[in-house]
Design a protein around this motif. Structure first.
Motif, PDB file in Angstrom:
ATOM      1  N   SER A   2     -60.199  16.191  14.224  1.00  0.00           N
ATOM      2  CA  SER A   2     -60.436  14.777  14.510  1.00  0.00           C
ATOM      3  C   SER A   2     -60.376  14.462  15.991  1.00  0.00           C
ATOM      4  O   SER A   2     -61.127  13.628  16.473  1.00  0.00           O
ATOM      5  CB  SER A   2     -59.430  13.922  13.744  1.00  0.00           C
ATOM      6  OG  SER A   2     -58.117  14.310  14.090  1.00  0.00           O
ATOM      7  N   SER A   3     -59.496  15.081  16.749  1.00  0.00           N
ATOM      8  CA  SER A   3     -59.342  14.766  18.170  1.00  0.00           C
ATOM      9  C   SER A   3     -59.349  16.037  19.004  1.00  0.00           C
ATOM     10  O   SER A   3     -58.300  16.629  19.263  1.00  0.00           O
ATOM     11  CB  SER A   3     -58.031  14.011  18.421  1.00  0.00           C
ATOM     12  OG  SER A   3     -58.041  12.776  17.756  1.00  0.00           O
ATOM     13  N   ALA A  33     -64.645   8.479  22.973  1.00  0.00           N
ATOM     14  CA  ALA A  33     -65.411   9.363  22.089  1.00  0.00           C
ATOM     15  C   ALA A  33     -64.519  10.111  21.101  1.00  0.00           C
ATOM     16  O   ALA A  33     -65.021  10.844  20.252  1.00  0.00           O
ATOM     17  CB  ALA A  33     -66.216  10.356  22.925  1.00  0.00           C
ATOM     18  N   GLY A  34     -63.194   9.957  21.231  1.00  0.00           N
ATOM     19  CA  GLY A  34     -62.286  10.539  20.251  1.00  0.00           C
ATOM     20  C   GLY A  34     -61.504  11.746  20.722  1.00  0.00           C
ATOM     21  O   GLY A  34     -60.892  12.437  19.907  1.00  0.00           O
ATOM     22  N   LYS A 184     -69.553  11.756  24.893  1.00  0.00           N
ATOM     23  CA  LYS A 184     -69.735  11.816  23.442  1.00  0.00           C
ATOM     24  C   LYS A 184     -70.305  13.167  23.014  1.00  0.00           C
ATOM     25  O   LYS A 184     -69.839  13.773  22.038  1.00  0.00           O
ATOM     26  CB  LYS A 184     -70.650  10.686  22.975  1.00  0.00           C
ATOM     27  CG  LYS A 184     -70.824  10.651  21.468  1.00  0.00           C
ATOM     28  CD  LYS A 184     -71.693   9.498  21.017  1.00  0.00           C
ATOM     29  CE  LYS A 184     -71.761   9.381  19.504  1.00  0.00           C
ATOM     30  NZ  LYS A 184     -71.926  10.637  18.787  1.00  0.00           N
ATOM     31  N   ALA A 185     -71.299  13.659  23.761  1.00  0.00           N
ATOM     32  CA  ALA A 185     -71.908  14.945  23.406  1.00  0.00           C
ATOM     33  C   ALA A 185     -70.898  16.077  23.531  1.00  0.00           C
ATOM     34  O   ALA A 185     -70.862  16.993  22.697  1.00  0.00           O
ATOM     35  CB  ALA A 185     -73.126  15.203  24.284  1.00  0.00           C
ATOM     36  N   VAL A 187     -67.565  15.877  23.285  1.00  0.00           N
ATOM     37  CA  VAL A 187     -66.567  15.766  22.216  1.00  0.00           C
ATOM     38  C   VAL A 187     -67.162  16.196  20.876  1.00  0.00           C
ATOM     39  O   VAL A 187     -66.539  16.945  20.119  1.00  0.00           O
ATOM     40  CB  VAL A 187     -66.016  14.326  22.151  1.00  0.00           C
ATOM     41  CG1 VAL A 187     -65.134  14.137  20.915  1.00  0.00           C
ATOM     42  CG2 VAL A 187     -65.218  14.014  23.419  1.00  0.00           C
ATOM     43  N   ASP A 188     -68.387  15.765  20.579  1.00  0.00           N
ATOM     44  CA  ASP A 188     -69.034  16.155  19.326  1.00  0.00           C
ATOM     45  C   ASP A 188     -69.240  17.666  19.264  1.00  0.00           C
ATOM     46  O   ASP A 188     -69.006  18.286  18.217  1.00  0.00           O
ATOM     47  CB  ASP A 188     -70.379  15.449  19.170  1.00  0.00           C
ATOM     48  CG  ASP A 188     -70.246  13.955  18.893  1.00  0.00           C
ATOM     49  OD1 ASP A 188     -69.112  13.513  18.591  1.00  0.00           O
ATOM     50  OD2 ASP A 188     -71.262  13.246  18.990  1.00  0.00           O
ATOM     51  N   THR A 189     -69.668  18.265  20.377  1.00  0.00           N
ATOM     52  CA  THR A 189     -69.892  19.698  20.406  1.00  0.00           C
ATOM     53  C   THR A 189     -68.573  20.460  20.252  1.00  0.00           C
ATOM     54  O   THR A 189     -68.490  21.444  19.515  1.00  0.00           O
ATOM     55  CB  THR A 189     -70.610  20.117  21.707  1.00  0.00           C
ATOM     56  OG1 THR A 189     -71.839  19.392  21.795  1.00  0.00           O
ATOM     57  CG2 THR A 189     -70.886  21.607  21.742  1.00  0.00           C
ATOM     58  N   ARG A 191     -65.931  19.449  18.782  1.00  0.00           N
ATOM     59  CA  ARG A 191     -65.475  19.272  17.396  1.00  0.00           C
ATOM     60  C   ARG A 191     -66.196  20.268  16.480  1.00  0.00           C
ATOM     61  O   ARG A 191     -65.580  20.885  15.616  1.00  0.00           O
ATOM     62  CB  ARG A 191     -65.728  17.833  16.968  1.00  0.00           C
ATOM     63  CG  ARG A 191     -65.146  17.472  15.624  1.00  0.00           C
ATOM     64  CD  ARG A 191     -65.359  16.003  15.296  1.00  0.00           C
ATOM     65  NE  ARG A 191     -64.410  15.157  15.997  1.00  0.00           N
ATOM     66  CZ  ARG A 191     -64.728  14.174  16.825  1.00  0.00           C
ATOM     67  NH1 ARG A 191     -65.989  13.896  17.081  1.00  0.00           N
ATOM     68  NH2 ARG A 191     -63.792  13.446  17.404  1.00  0.00           N
ATOM     69  N   ARG A 192     -67.499  20.415  16.666  1.00  0.00           N
ATOM     70  CA  ARG A 192     -68.272  21.331  15.803  1.00  0.00           C
ATOM     71  C   ARG A 192     -67.885  22.789  16.044  1.00  0.00           C
ATOM     72  O   ARG A 192     -67.735  23.568  15.105  1.00  0.00           O
ATOM     73  CB  ARG A 192     -69.768  21.163  16.066  1.00  0.00           C
ATOM     74  CG  ARG A 192     -70.363  19.921  15.423  1.00  0.00           C
ATOM     75  CD  ARG A 192     -71.878  19.987  15.383  1.00  0.00           C
ATOM     76  NE  ARG A 192     -72.486  20.244  16.676  1.00  0.00           N
ATOM     77  CZ  ARG A 192     -72.825  19.301  17.542  1.00  0.00           C
ATOM     78  NH1 ARG A 192     -72.604  18.037  17.241  1.00  0.00           N
ATOM     79  NH2 ARG A 192     -73.383  19.617  18.681  1.00  0.00           N
TER      80      ARG A 192
END
Length: 195
Positions: A2-3, A33-34, A184-185, A187-189, A191-192
């Protein structure tokens, strides 16, 4: 996850560094963005110029071992670069090189393991109009060689001495939107990749 934990570092330790100011401006967008954010000051980790004989004689400096542990604990890295003669700063290159060295006492948190498979993003800044754009390609290449997944989104902030407000926001709304998109990109990357 999540973070994700994102480590932010500027390639300059100078007190009035524009890169350090831009690094501070990255904290809020990453948190929004988390991410959990660790803003690192390379000046707090003074290492000698890398030399193989020095490493063989003395091992890794304590400050490098500490940096390796922080890199190993992070899920992503955001590097903010000033441009020195069209390229990377000696401070950043020396730091990346030292941290890439294996530590026999902690192999899981040293050497290539501190970089491999983690997300990375690069930003640049300059008092000139190009914003350090040329350094972005050099840093992308180095981080990619180290095994990091460098996201395509990036930002070069020109005339940075006029571009960042006292509230750590970029005064140009388009640049701030780009910075938000990079955050955002990343953080999303992260996370994945680390799920």
């Amino acid at each position: 996850m999540s973070s994700p934990n994102i480590l932010v570092m500027a390639g300059s330790a100078r007190r009035e560094s524009l890169a350090r100011r831009l690094a501070q401006a990255c904290v809020a967008p990453l948190q929004h963005a988390g991410a959990e954010v660790n803003l690192l000051e390379l000046g707090d980790y003074p290492a000698p110029l890398y030399h193989g004989d020095l490493e063989a004689a003395s091992g890794l400096p304590d400050c490098i071992v500490s940096l390796q542990q922080q890199l190993a604990a992070c899920d992503g890295l955001l590097v903010v670069n000033p441009e020195y003669n069209g390229s990377i700063t000696p401070l950043l290159k020396n730091t990346l090189d030292w941290c890439s060295r294996p530590n026999p006492e902690d192999p899981a948190r040293s050497g290539g393991a501190v970089y491999a498979g983690r997300a990375a993003a690069v930003l640049a800044t300059s008092p000139g109009p190009l914003g350090g754009m040329r350094v972005l390609f050099h840093v992308r290449d180095i981080l990619g060689y180290l095994g990091m997944q460098v996201i395509p989104q990036q930002l070069a902030v020109g005339r940075a001495h006029e571009a960042i407000g006292p509230d750590h926001l970029l005064l140009d709304p388009k640049q701030q939107a780009t910075l938000d998109g990079v955050a955002k990109a990343l953080v999303d990357t992260a996370r994945r990749l680390r799920a």
